[in-house]
Design a protein around this motif. Structure first.
Motif, mmCIF file in Angstrom:
data_model
loop_
_atom_site.group_PDB
_atom_site.id
_atom_site.type_symbol
_atom_site.label_atom_id
_atom_site.label_comp_id
_atom_site.label_asym_id
_atom_site.label_seq_id
_atom_site.Cartn_x
_atom_site.Cartn_y
_atom_site.Cartn_z
ATOM 1 N N ASP A 33 -67.261 -1.179 20.833
ATOM 2 C CA ASP A 33 -67.505 -1.455 19.383
ATOM 3 C C ASP A 33 -68.519 -0.902 18.856
ATOM 4 O OD1 ASP A 33 -64.915 -2.260 19.646
ATOM 5 O OD2 ASP A 33 -65.003 -4.470 19.865
ATOM 6 N N PHE A 34 -69.655 -1.443 19.545
ATOM 7 C CA PHE A 34 -71.135 -1.135 18.712
ATOM 8 C C PHE A 34 -71.143 0.444 18.428
ATOM 9 C CE2 PHE A 34 -75.236 -0.032 19.306
ATOM 10 C CZ PHE A 34 -76.086 -0.800 18.211
ATOM 11 N N LEU A 35 -70.913 1.066 19.631
ATOM 12 C CA LEU A 35 -71.087 2.510 19.571
ATOM 13 C C LEU A 35 -70.287 3.415 18.551
ATOM 14 C CD1 LEU A 35 -72.094 3.409 23.339
ATOM 15 C CD2 LEU A 35 -73.436 3.305 21.293
ATOM 16 N N ARG A 36 -68.914 2.874 18.590
ATOM 17 C CA ARG A 36 -67.739 3.269 17.858
ATOM 18 C C ARG A 36 -68.269 3.198 16.328
ATOM 19 N NH1 ARG A 36 -62.638 2.384 15.610
ATOM 20 N NH2 ARG A 36 -61.198 3.989 16.045
ATOM 21 N N ARG A 37 -68.705 1.863 16.014
ATOM 22 C CA ARG A 37 -68.726 1.444 14.527
ATOM 23 C C ARG A 37 -70.177 2.696 14.162
ATOM 24 N NH1 ARG A 37 -68.028 -3.850 15.843
ATOM 25 N NH2 ARG A 37 -70.166 -4.154 16.468
ATOM 26 N N ALA A 38 -71.175 2.783 15.076
ATOM 27 C CA ALA A 38 -72.234 3.566 14.683
ATOM 28 C C ALA A 38 -71.968 4.758 14.469
ATOM 29 C CB ALA A 38 -73.362 3.489 15.747
ATOM 30 N N ILE A 39 -70.821 5.396 15.189
ATOM 31 C CA ILE A 39 -70.381 6.925 15.178
ATOM 32 C C ILE A 39 -69.655 6.882 13.586
ATOM 33 C CG2 ILE A 39 -68.811 8.486 15.979
ATOM 34 C CD1 ILE A 39 -69.530 7.638 18.800
ATOM 35 N N HIS A 73 -67.810 -4.527 28.175
ATOM 36 C CA HIS A 73 -67.717 -3.146 27.845
ATOM 37 C C HIS A 73 -67.193 -2.986 26.392
ATOM 38 C CE1 HIS A 73 -63.728 -4.049 29.272
ATOM 39 N NE2 HIS A 73 -63.541 -2.932 28.632
ATOM 40 N N ARG A 74 -66.126 -3.624 25.992
ATOM 41 C CA ARG A 74 -65.488 -3.528 24.826
ATOM 42 C C ARG A 74 -66.565 -3.853 23.470
ATOM 43 N NH1 ARG A 74 -61.514 -0.538 23.891
ATOM 44 N NH2 ARG A 74 -60.672 -0.971 21.964
ATOM 45 N N GLN A 75 -67.600 -4.689 23.676
ATOM 46 C CA GLN A 75 -68.541 -5.061 22.876
ATOM 47 C C GLN A 75 -69.637 -3.597 22.837
ATOM 48 O OE1 GLN A 75 -70.741 -8.902 23.220
ATOM 49 N NE2 GLN A 75 -69.212 -9.532 24.388
ATOM 50 N N THR A 85 -70.517 -1.399 33.156
ATOM 51 C CA THR A 85 -70.019 -1.809 31.872
ATOM 52 C C THR A 85 -70.338 -0.649 30.781
ATOM 53 O OG1 THR A 85 -70.701 -3.931 32.360
ATOM 54 C CG2 THR A 85 -70.624 -3.371 30.002
ATOM 55 N N ILE A 86 -71.361 -0.004 30.921
ATOM 56 C CA ILE A 86 -71.660 1.270 29.991
ATOM 57 C C ILE A 86 -70.856 2.433 30.250
ATOM 58 C CG2 ILE A 86 -73.447 2.929 29.197
ATOM 59 C CD1 ILE A 86 -73.926 -0.105 28.451
ATOM 60 N N VAL A 87 -70.509 2.607 31.554
ATOM 61 C CA VAL A 87 -69.673 3.882 32.047
ATOM 62 C C VAL A 87 -68.125 3.636 31.513
ATOM 63 C CG1 VAL A 87 -68.567 4.907 34.015
ATOM 64 C CG2 VAL A 87 -70.940 4.449 34.161
ATOM 65 N N THR A 88 -67.813 2.441 31.547
ATOM 66 C CA THR A 88 -66.413 2.039 31.043
ATOM 67 C C THR A 88 -66.416 2.167 29.414
ATOM 68 O OG1 THR A 88 -65.968 0.315 32.825
ATOM 69 C CG2 THR A 88 -64.734 0.303 30.780
ATOM 70 N N PRO A 112 -73.094 -12.319 25.654
ATOM 71 C CA PRO A 112 -72.404 -12.862 27.050
ATOM 72 C C PRO A 112 -71.419 -14.060 26.950
ATOM 73 C CG PRO A 112 -74.586 -13.483 26.892
ATOM 74 C CD PRO A 112 -74.385 -12.704 25.724
ATOM 75 N N HIS A 113 -71.332 -14.818 25.916
ATOM 76 C CA HIS A 113 -70.525 -15.868 25.951
ATOM 77 C C HIS A 113 -69.260 -15.626 24.983
ATOM 78 C CE1 HIS A 113 -73.652 -17.961 27.578
ATOM 79 N NE2 HIS A 113 -74.560 -17.706 26.621
ATOM 80 N N SER A 114 -69.302 -14.619 24.479
ATOM 81 C CA SER A 114 -68.017 -14.051 23.785
ATOM 82 C C SER A 114 -66.835 -13.935 24.605
ATOM 83 C CB SER A 114 -68.090 -12.643 22.838
ATOM 84 O OG SER A 114 -66.940 -12.197 22.477
ATOM 85 N N ARG A 115 -65.686 -14.043 24.160
ATOM 86 C CA ARG A 115 -64.467 -13.871 24.828
ATOM 87 C C ARG A 115 -64.201 -12.321 25.322
ATOM 88 N NH1 ARG A 115 -59.675 -17.925 23.466
ATOM 89 N NH2 ARG A 115 -60.849 -19.853 24.003
#
Length: 112
Positions: free
Chosen positions: A15-21, A10-12, A48-51, A3-6
Motif C-alpha cells: 500500500d505504501f509503495l502503491r500510493r507513492a507511485i 507485506h500489504r502495508q 515481506t518485501i519480496v511479497t 506491526p499491531h495492525s490487522r
C-alpha cells in the motif's frame, strides 16, 4: 509499518509503495531499493518485501530485471467510478423497440 495492525506487513508495504507511485513520488523509471536493503532499512523480513514487490509486479506497476534492479514501470491510472446519472440516463429501453407477439398474433409488448 504498524506491526499491531490487522493488515499483514507485506500489504502495508504494498500500500505504501502503491500510493507513492500513484502520487508521483516514485516517478516512472525510478529504481526501487533491493529487497534485502529495504528489509534491512525497515527491519522487516525479506520475504515481506519480496511479497509486496511481487504484488506490485502483478499489477504491472514495477518490473525487475536480473542485474539491473527493480524499477517503476509507469504512471498508475486509478480507475474512476462511472457517473451514476450517466448510467441511469443510458439504461432506458431503445426508442425503436419491436413489439413481441404470441403465436396467435396478440401483442405481448408495446412500446409507448
Amino acid at each position: 509499518m504498524d506491526p499491531h495492525s490487522r493488515r499483514p506487513l507485506h500489504r502495508q508495504v504494498y500500500d505504501f509503495l502503491r500510493r507513492a507511485i500513484a502520487a508521483g513520488d516514485l516517478p516512472p523509471g525510478s529504481a526501487l531499493p533491493s529487497t534485502r536493503s529495504l528489509a534491512r532499512r525497515w527491519r522487516l523480513s525479506r520475504n515481506t518485501i519480496v511479497t509486496a514487490y511481487e504484488d506490485l509486479a502483478a499489477e504491472n506497476l514495477i518490473a525487475g530485471r536480473s542485474g539491473s534492479g527493480t524499477r517503476v514501470r509507469g504512471v498508475m491510472v486509478i480507475p474512476r467510478l462511472p457517473d451514476p446519472r450517466l448510467i441511469l440516463r443510458e439504461s432506458h429501453y431503445p426508442a425503436g423497440a419491436l413489439p413481441f407477439r404470441d403465436p396467435e398474433g396478440n401483442l405481448l409488448y408495446v412500446h409507448r
